[in-house]
Motif scaffolding. Structure first.
Motif, short mmCIF file in Angstrom:
data_model
loop_
_atom_site.label_atom_id
_atom_site.label_comp_id
_atom_site.label_asym_id
_atom_site.label_seq_id
_atom_site.Cartn_x
_atom_site.Cartn_y
_atom_site.Cartn_z
N GLY A 151 0.84 -1.20 0.00
CA GLY A 151 0.00 0.00 0.00
C GLY A 151 0.87 1.24 0.00
O GLY A 151 1.98 1.24 -0.54
N ARG A 152 0.35 2.31 0.65
CA ARG A 152 1.07 3.59 0.65
C ARG A 152 2.50 3.45 1.15
O ARG A 152 3.46 3.84 0.47
CB ARG A 152 0.32 4.60 1.53
N ILE A 153 2.64 2.93 2.38
CA ILE A 153 3.97 2.89 3.00
C ILE A 153 4.86 1.84 2.32
O ILE A 153 6.03 2.11 2.01
CB ILE A 153 3.86 2.65 4.52
N ASP A 172 0.52 -8.93 -1.62
CA ASP A 172 -0.65 -8.17 -1.18
C ASP A 172 -1.88 -8.99 -1.49
O ASP A 172 -1.82 -9.94 -2.28
CB ASP A 172 -0.71 -6.80 -1.90
N VAL A 205 1.07 -4.19 6.47
CA VAL A 205 -0.35 -4.54 6.40
C VAL A 205 -1.08 -3.88 7.57
O VAL A 205 -0.47 -3.57 8.59
CB VAL A 205 -0.56 -6.07 6.48
N ALA A 232 7.06 -2.03 11.17
CA ALA A 232 6.58 -0.70 11.59
C ALA A 232 5.10 -0.62 11.24
O ALA A 232 4.59 0.46 10.93
CB ALA A 232 7.37 0.40 10.91
N ARG A 234 1.85 -2.90 12.78
CA ARG A 234 1.25 -3.02 14.11
C ARG A 234 1.88 -4.22 14.81
O ARG A 234 2.13 -5.25 14.16
CB ARG A 234 -0.28 -3.22 14.01
N ASP A 258 9.38 -1.06 15.35
CA ASP A 258 8.84 0.21 15.85
C ASP A 258 7.55 -0.03 16.64
O ASP A 258 7.07 0.88 17.31
CB ASP A 258 8.55 1.15 14.66
N HIS A 281 7.57 3.31 18.69
CA HIS A 281 6.41 3.65 17.85
C HIS A 281 6.49 5.11 17.38
O HIS A 281 5.59 5.92 17.65
CB HIS A 281 5.10 3.39 18.60
P1 NAD Z 1 -2.46 1.03 3.22
O1 NAD Z 1 -3.89 0.74 3.49
O2 NAD Z 1 -2.11 2.06 2.21
O3 NAD Z 1 -1.74 -0.34 2.77
C1 NAD Z 1 -1.97 -1.58 3.39
C2 NAD Z 1 -1.84 -2.65 2.34
O4 NAD Z 1 -1.94 -3.92 3.00
C3 NAD Z 1 -2.97 -2.60 1.29
O5 NAD Z 1 -2.44 -2.62 -0.01
C4 NAD Z 1 -3.78 -3.85 1.59
O6 NAD Z 1 -4.38 -4.43 0.45
C5 NAD Z 1 -2.72 -4.77 2.18
N1 NAD Z 1 -3.27 -5.87 2.97
C6 NAD Z 1 -4.38 -5.87 3.75
N2 NAD Z 1 -4.54 -7.10 4.31
C7 NAD Z 1 -3.53 -7.87 3.85
C8 NAD Z 1 -3.15 -9.22 4.05
N3 NAD Z 1 -3.87 -10.03 4.84
N4 NAD Z 1 -2.05 -9.68 3.41
C9 NAD Z 1 -1.34 -8.86 2.59
N5 NAD Z 1 -1.64 -7.59 2.36
C10 NAD Z 1 -2.72 -7.09 2.98
O7 NAD Z 1 -1.81 1.32 4.64
P2 NAD Z 1 -0.47 2.14 4.94
O8 NAD Z 1 -0.78 3.58 5.08
O9 NAD Z 1 0.59 1.69 4.00
O10 NAD Z 1 -0.15 1.59 6.42
C11 NAD Z 1 0.35 0.28 6.60
C12 NAD Z 1 0.52 -0.04 8.09
O11 NAD Z 1 1.37 0.92 8.71
C13 NAD Z 1 -0.77 -0.04 8.91
O12 NAD Z 1 -0.71 -1.16 9.80
C14 NAD Z 1 -0.67 1.20 9.76
O13 NAD Z 1 -1.35 1.04 10.96
C15 NAD Z 1 0.84 1.24 9.98
N6 NAD Z 1 1.34 2.55 10.40
C16 NAD Z 1 2.30 2.60 11.38
C17 NAD Z 1 2.81 3.82 11.80
C18 NAD Z 1 3.87 3.88 12.84
O14 NAD Z 1 3.94 4.85 13.57
N7 NAD Z 1 4.75 2.88 12.93
C19 NAD Z 1 2.32 5.03 11.22
C20 NAD Z 1 1.38 4.94 10.19
C21 NAD Z 1 0.89 3.69 9.78
#
Ligand code: NAD
Length: 310
Positions: A151-153, A172, A205, A232, A234, A258, A281
């Motif tokens: 996804g985004r990150i 994914d 994820v 990083a 959950r 993290d 975190h």
């Molecule tokens: P996002 O929704 O853009 O991307 C998540 C991706 O995971 C999606 O492409 C989705 O299809 C995929 N996905 C969902 N279930 C799946 C599975 N069972 N198997 C494989 N892929 C799967 O989210 P994002 O913005 O990239 O964030 C990703 C993670 O980073 C989240 O868990 C978010 O909570 C965490 N995060 C952590 C921090 C931090 O401080 N460390 C900050 C922001 C986000």
């Protein structure tokens, strides 16, 4: 009458400026206690929080009918009772886009810190030693990065790693467009193949029932003993006990973390292991991410009130 906003957690000033400019009255009460919040919330149209304030069903019930929007500056909505909000017709806004760059940069930092023993070298030098021989590391250039959750990150991490000369493989559950994969020449694989062939595995994820302990002892057993795991996303995405065992026995070379199953991870064996780099975190803990979260949230609130006055 101008819509009224209660800001219950510390938030970047940019949000307040945007809201005031758009004609909102803003009350800043960062650190407000739970009882006080319950007693005043009925006088506001919008409640703005970060992770600290618990927006319980009681807060929401007290807030309606005037309370229309709860805004979370940042990603996680764990502190908001989403079921109660939906039943009561209170709209919940957040800013998942705000921390993408910051988290991705931290992940690359963790990868490098583990691969080059940066944190360990720092600790040992401060103890008066010069551990040059033992600080032998590995290069990331030419190695394979496995991105779980593209996804985004995940994509942003892939871009930076690709620029450092890493090969990208990704897993994914949704179909990733060809042009997105082409940017980093990423190849899609099954999770099992990714774990078998990656030198660094990074998790991006969301936490869902399907991703809870996605990386457990069975999955770690597929990884190369020389591999590094970075999380990083959950904490609960990884079975921490299984990870500790793999890192202690040499089954896995290292980890950069993290997030933890319990935060803070007081008393965890992870704190005793030299092949782990830990951060508290801090993925979104940058000036830029906090400012982006505040401005994005304020703009979303303004948009809700201008397009469809709730
Ligand atoms: P996002 O929704 O853009 O991307 C998540 C991706 O995971 C999606 O492409 C989705 O299809 C995929 N996905 C969902 N279930 C799946 C599975 N069972 N198997 C494989 N892929 C799967 O989210 P994002 O913005 O990239 O964030 C990703 C993670 O980073 C989240 O868990 C978010 O909570 C965490 N995060 C952590 C921090 C931090 O401080 N460390 C900050 C922001 C986000």
């Amino acid at each position: 009458m101008n819509p009224k906003v209660l800001v219950a957690d510390p938030i970047d000033v940019s949000a307040v400026e945007i809201l005031k400019k758009a004609g909102f009255d803003v009350d800043l009460r960062p650190g407000i206690g739970a009882n006080e919040l319950e007693s005043v919330v009925s006088g506001y149209d919008v409640l703005v929080v970060r992770g600290r304030t618990k927006v319980t069903s009681k807060v929401l019930e007290r807030g309606v009918p005037r309370l229309k929007v709860v805004g979370r500056a940042g990603v996680g909505l764990d502190n908001i009772d989403l079921d109660a909000a939906s039943k009561l017709g209170v709209k919940v806004l957040n800013t998942p886009e705000s921390s993408t760059n910051s988290v991705a940069e931290l992940v690359v930092g963790l990868m490098l810190a583990v691969a080059r023993k940066i944190a360990w070298s720092d600790r040992v030098m401060r103890a008066g030693k010069w551990p040059k021989g033992e600080a032998m590391g590995v290069e990331l250039s030419g190695k394979t990065l496995g991105v779980v959750g593209f996804g985004r990150i995940g994509r942003k991490v892939a871009e930076v790693a690709y620029a450092m000369g890493m090969k990208i493989i990704a897993y994914d559950v949704i179909k990733i467009p060809e042009d997105v994969l082409a940017k980093t020449q990423a190849k899609l694989t099954s999770l099992e193949d990714l774990l078998r062939s990656a030198d660094v595995v990074t998790l991006h994820v969301p936490l869902t029932p399907e991703t809870r302990h996605l990386i457990n002892a069975e999955k770690i057993a597929l990884m190369k003993p020389s591999a590094i795991l970075v999380n990083a996303s959950r904490g609960e995405v990884v079975d921490e006990q299984a990870l500790v065992e793999a890192l202690s026995s040499g089954r896995l070379a290292g980890a950069g973390l993290d997030v933890y199953e319990r935060e803070p991870p007081t008393g965890s064996k992870l704190l005793e292991l030299d092949n782990v780099v830990l951060t508290p975190h801090i993925g979104a803990q940058t000036v830029e991410a906090q400012e982006a979260a505040a401005t994005m949230l304020a703009s979303k609130i303004v948009e809700v009130f201008t397009t469809s006055r709730p």
